[in-house]
Design an enzyme around this catalytic site. Sequence first.
Site, PDB file in Angstrom:
ATOM      1  CE  LYS A  89       8.612   1.917  11.057  1.00  0.00           C
ATOM      2  NZ  LYS A  89       8.260   2.815  12.076  1.00  0.00           N
TER       3      LYS A  89
ATOM      4  NE  ARG B 215       7.555  -0.535  16.719  1.00  0.00           N
ATOM      5  CZ  ARG B 215       7.039   0.281  16.104  1.00  0.00           C
ATOM      6  NH1 ARG B 215       6.963   0.242  14.845  1.00  0.00           N
ATOM      7  NH2 ARG B 215       6.907   1.380  16.771  1.00  0.00           N
TER       8      ARG B 215
ATOM      9  NE  ARG C  16      -2.312   3.845  12.820  1.00  0.00           N
ATOM     10  CZ  ARG C  16      -1.812   2.666  13.105  1.00  0.00           C
ATOM     11  NH1 ARG C  16      -0.348   2.671  13.209  1.00  0.00           N
ATOM     12  NH2 ARG C  16      -2.166   1.417  13.061  1.00  0.00           N
TER      13      ARG C  16
ATOM     14  CD  GLU D  26      -0.856   8.450   7.915  1.00  0.00           C
ATOM     15  OE1 GLU D  26      -1.125   7.746   8.968  1.00  0.00           O
ATOM     16  OE2 GLU D  26       0.277   9.364   8.157  1.00  0.00           O
TER      17      GLU D  26
ATOM     18  NE  ARG E 119       1.967   5.721  16.203  1.00  0.00           N
ATOM     19  CZ  ARG E 119       2.600   5.335  17.372  1.00  0.00           C
ATOM     20  NH1 ARG E 119       2.217   5.379  18.453  1.00  0.00           N
ATOM     21  NH2 ARG E 119       3.820   4.743  17.494  1.00  0.00           N
TER      22      ARG E 119
ATOM     23  CE  LYS F  52       5.533   4.638   6.809  1.00  0.00           C
ATOM     24  NZ  LYS F  52       5.164   5.917   7.345  1.00  0.00           N
TER      25      LYS F  52
ATOM     26  CD  GLU G 102      -2.441  -0.911   2.731  1.00  0.00           C
ATOM     27  OE1 GLU G 102      -2.444  -0.014   3.600  1.00  0.00           O
ATOM     28  OE2 GLU G 102      -3.350  -1.923   3.105  1.00  0.00           O
TER      29      GLU G 102
ATOM     30  CG  PHE H 259      -4.437   2.273   6.520  1.00  0.00           C
ATOM     31  CD1 PHE H 259      -4.307   1.247   7.740  1.00  0.00           C
ATOM     32  CD2 PHE H 259      -3.952   3.589   6.523  1.00  0.00           C
ATOM     33  CE1 PHE H 259      -3.725   1.996   8.994  1.00  0.00           C
ATOM     34  CE2 PHE H 259      -3.322   4.134   8.025  1.00  0.00           C
ATOM     35  CZ  PHE H 259      -3.452   3.198   9.002  1.00  0.00           C
TER      36      PHE H 259
HETATM   37  P1  ATP Z   1       5.382   3.877  14.035  1.00  0.00           P
HETATM   38  O1  ATP Z   1       3.910   4.405  14.093  1.00  0.00           O
HETATM   39  O2  ATP Z   1       5.673   2.602  13.692  1.00  0.00           O
HETATM   40  O3  ATP Z   1       5.636   4.044  15.763  1.00  0.00           O
HETATM   41  P2  ATP Z   1       6.214   6.277  13.024  1.00  0.00           P
HETATM   42  O4  ATP Z   1       5.267   7.196  14.015  1.00  0.00           O
HETATM   43  O5  ATP Z   1       7.701   7.023  13.115  1.00  0.00           O
HETATM   44  O6  ATP Z   1       6.409   5.008  13.558  1.00  0.00           O
HETATM   45  P3  ATP Z   1       6.466   5.591  10.427  1.00  0.00           P
HETATM   46  O7  ATP Z   1       7.417   4.922  10.822  1.00  0.00           O
HETATM   47  O8  ATP Z   1       6.380   6.691   9.564  1.00  0.00           O
HETATM   48  O9  ATP Z   1       5.614   6.313  11.808  1.00  0.00           O
HETATM   49  O10 ATP Z   1       5.242   4.257  10.045  1.00  0.00           O
HETATM   50  C1  ATP Z   1       3.940   4.008  10.567  1.00  0.00           C
HETATM   51  C2  ATP Z   1       2.842   4.931  10.220  1.00  0.00           C
HETATM   52  O11 ATP Z   1       2.589   5.231   8.712  1.00  0.00           O
HETATM   53  C3  ATP Z   1       1.560   4.620  10.793  1.00  0.00           C
HETATM   54  O12 ATP Z   1       1.401   4.751  12.072  1.00  0.00           O
HETATM   55  C4  ATP Z   1       0.629   5.447   9.921  1.00  0.00           C
HETATM   56  O13 ATP Z   1       0.452   6.775  10.554  1.00  0.00           O
HETATM   57  C5  ATP Z   1       1.510   5.697   8.653  1.00  0.00           C
HETATM   58  N1  ATP Z   1       0.847   5.143   7.374  1.00  0.00           N
HETATM   59  C6  ATP Z   1       0.713   5.607   6.325  1.00  0.00           C
HETATM   60  N2  ATP Z   1       0.000   5.084   5.225  1.00  0.00           N
HETATM   61  C7  ATP Z   1      -0.046   3.957   5.929  1.00  0.00           C
HETATM   62  C8  ATP Z   1      -0.897   2.595   5.427  1.00  0.00           C
HETATM   63  N3  ATP Z   1      -1.388   2.636   4.050  1.00  0.00           N
HETATM   64  N4  ATP Z   1      -1.038   1.648   6.421  1.00  0.00           N
HETATM   65  C9  ATP Z   1      -0.552   1.909   7.513  1.00  0.00           C
HETATM   66  N5  ATP Z   1       0.109   2.923   8.033  1.00  0.00           N
HETATM   67  C10 ATP Z   1       0.204   4.003   7.170  1.00  0.00           C
END
Ligand code: ATP
Length: 580
Positions: free
Chosen positions: A421, A415, A254, A299, A269, A249, A247, A339
């Site tokens: 990711k 996790r 979130r 998102e 989030r 990103k 998908e 998503f």
């Molecule tokens: P984490 O949420 O894993 O602690 P982070 O806040 O640093 O890490 P990222 O590392 O950028 O965030 O990756 C996860 C985030 O990506 C998710 O929490 C969500 O907000 C975002 N995201 C964007 N597109 C999607 C998608 N298609 N499916 C799931 N998450 C997505």
Amino acid sequence: MKFTRLAEYFEKLESETKRNELIQIMSEVFNEALSSEIDKICYLLQGRVVPFFDATEIGMAEKMVEQSVALAYKVDRAVVTQLSAKEGDMGIAASIFNEKAKTREGKISVSEVHSILLKIARTTGEGSVEKKISQLAELLQQVNPAGAKHLVRVPLGLTRLGIGDPTVLDALSTAKNNDKSLRKNLEDAYNKTSDLGFVAKIFWEKGIKAVDLVELQVGKPMRPALAERLPDAEAVVKRMGDSFAVEPKFDGFRCQVHKDGDKIRIFSRNLEDFTNSFPDLVKGGLEEIEAKSVILEGEAIAYNPVSGEFLPFQETTKRRRKYGVDEAAEKMPLKLFCFDLLYLNGKDITKLPYHERRTKLKDIIRDDSSTVMEAIGKIAHSANDLTTQFEEAITEGLEGVMIKKLDSPYQAGARNFNWIKFKRMIGGELSDTVDCVVLGYLFGTGKRTTFGVGGLLVGVYNEKEDTFESISRIGTGLTDEEWRQVKEMADKNKLDHKPARVNSLITPSVWVEPEIVLEIFADEITRSPLHTAGKKGDEPGYALRFPRLVSFRGSSKRAEDATTVKEIEKMYRDQFKHQK
Ligand code: ATP
């Protein structure tokens, strides 16, 4: 249990520096309390009267609390202001006034205090300021000095017992079972509801079997599922097999949407209710979701209404605001890319495989909305497919892709490799930033003495132990303004002793309650005997090489949402794979 008794326990907890002792003290509290008090105690331990995702606030600013103290102990307000400034803590000032006023030791119970605080929070409209002040004053007259100290800290949001949710869960388990063995069961229920009081009450009243049956509930946000990292496309295929979803990103924020009939709430989030900031999402499609009750995730990303281009993350976050909401919505409208679907028409569907949840999601989202849409994924079968889709996403200005296992359930708060990711890589450097928690600061030398801070001691989170372990000292890479900002935030959380949940070999000039999360970019992860992150026995811990600040995470992440030691260990191993 009398409130003053609870306050005495709070005194013990506040001065405690060892986590195991915190657990012991809390388990004593739970065992001494009535079962009808368990949930209230859980909230009060966190300085609240409701779960943290509930936006109900006591609604008393510092000036109002000062007036209550003055009224309760019959002193001049200016005197309260003075002593509170001198002590740097209105709680201590209140306890001193209480002592002097010789307030009789009250019999008021935890439940009564809780219900009056709740009443204060719900007092609104004309004359509410005076009513709140007098209600709190009446309460202050019924407690002892320790009670006064901890009571005024609740409306001020300054309860500093340094207790994380996992530690409370350990204490609940210890109280009933004399060990931490039930933590996992309690944690699963907590991950589904984020309501410590609710889980504790079920546990106390109905036992662990009832805890195991807890499901998602509309109105209570679940803790989001999180993604793992892998170093390259080949590693993904090795993990996922020959069929997996890819998908886009999106780099926005979130949103966890809860819909119950007409009532819609959107949680961040970090599980804060930020529905009021996004009327455009509510009106632009969420209201029209074709189902009676729903929990879905997506998102949200802002775009330029003229060119249609997505805006960078820094711009999108400007939509998280309380004022000027309509103007912002016009200037920077949002699109919500959904998503996942976790709950549908009264049923928790997290156990269904990803692909089935996605089919149901597709069915309930209207095709004609250009605001609330599906995040369209594709099925990939090889490393080649994945690379092509990743490059397409980058070309479209996206952050990368999310890879999802087709038959995986949704695991709240976990996790794992159900999601991976895959982000843009910056030559040779770590592919991801690290979210660190400020544990303390060091006084500066030279120019920085003017800010009173020359370096920060930061750490990462050990989720198993519910502790923060040091990983770096950051002395450069912040602008003057950022140093000032971080000092101001740190001073609001400073402590005169090491916080019980912090594990560090370095003693900073000032300890800080672990609350401030910074996003840090580093060149690599190295091993260092100076730091405790991931340190086992005589082995060195992990450290960040050339750390620099990327952003203040503000309220979007709690300290417990920072990068974990486990992730650091993995990032360390992965960087060698890159270098091969
Ligand atoms: P984490 O949420 O894993 O602690 P982070 O806040 O640093 O890490 P990222 O590392 O950028 O965030 O990756 C996860 C985030 O990506 C998710 O929490 C969500 O907000 C975002 N995201 C964007 N597109 C999607 C998608 N298609 N499916 C799931 N998450 C997505």
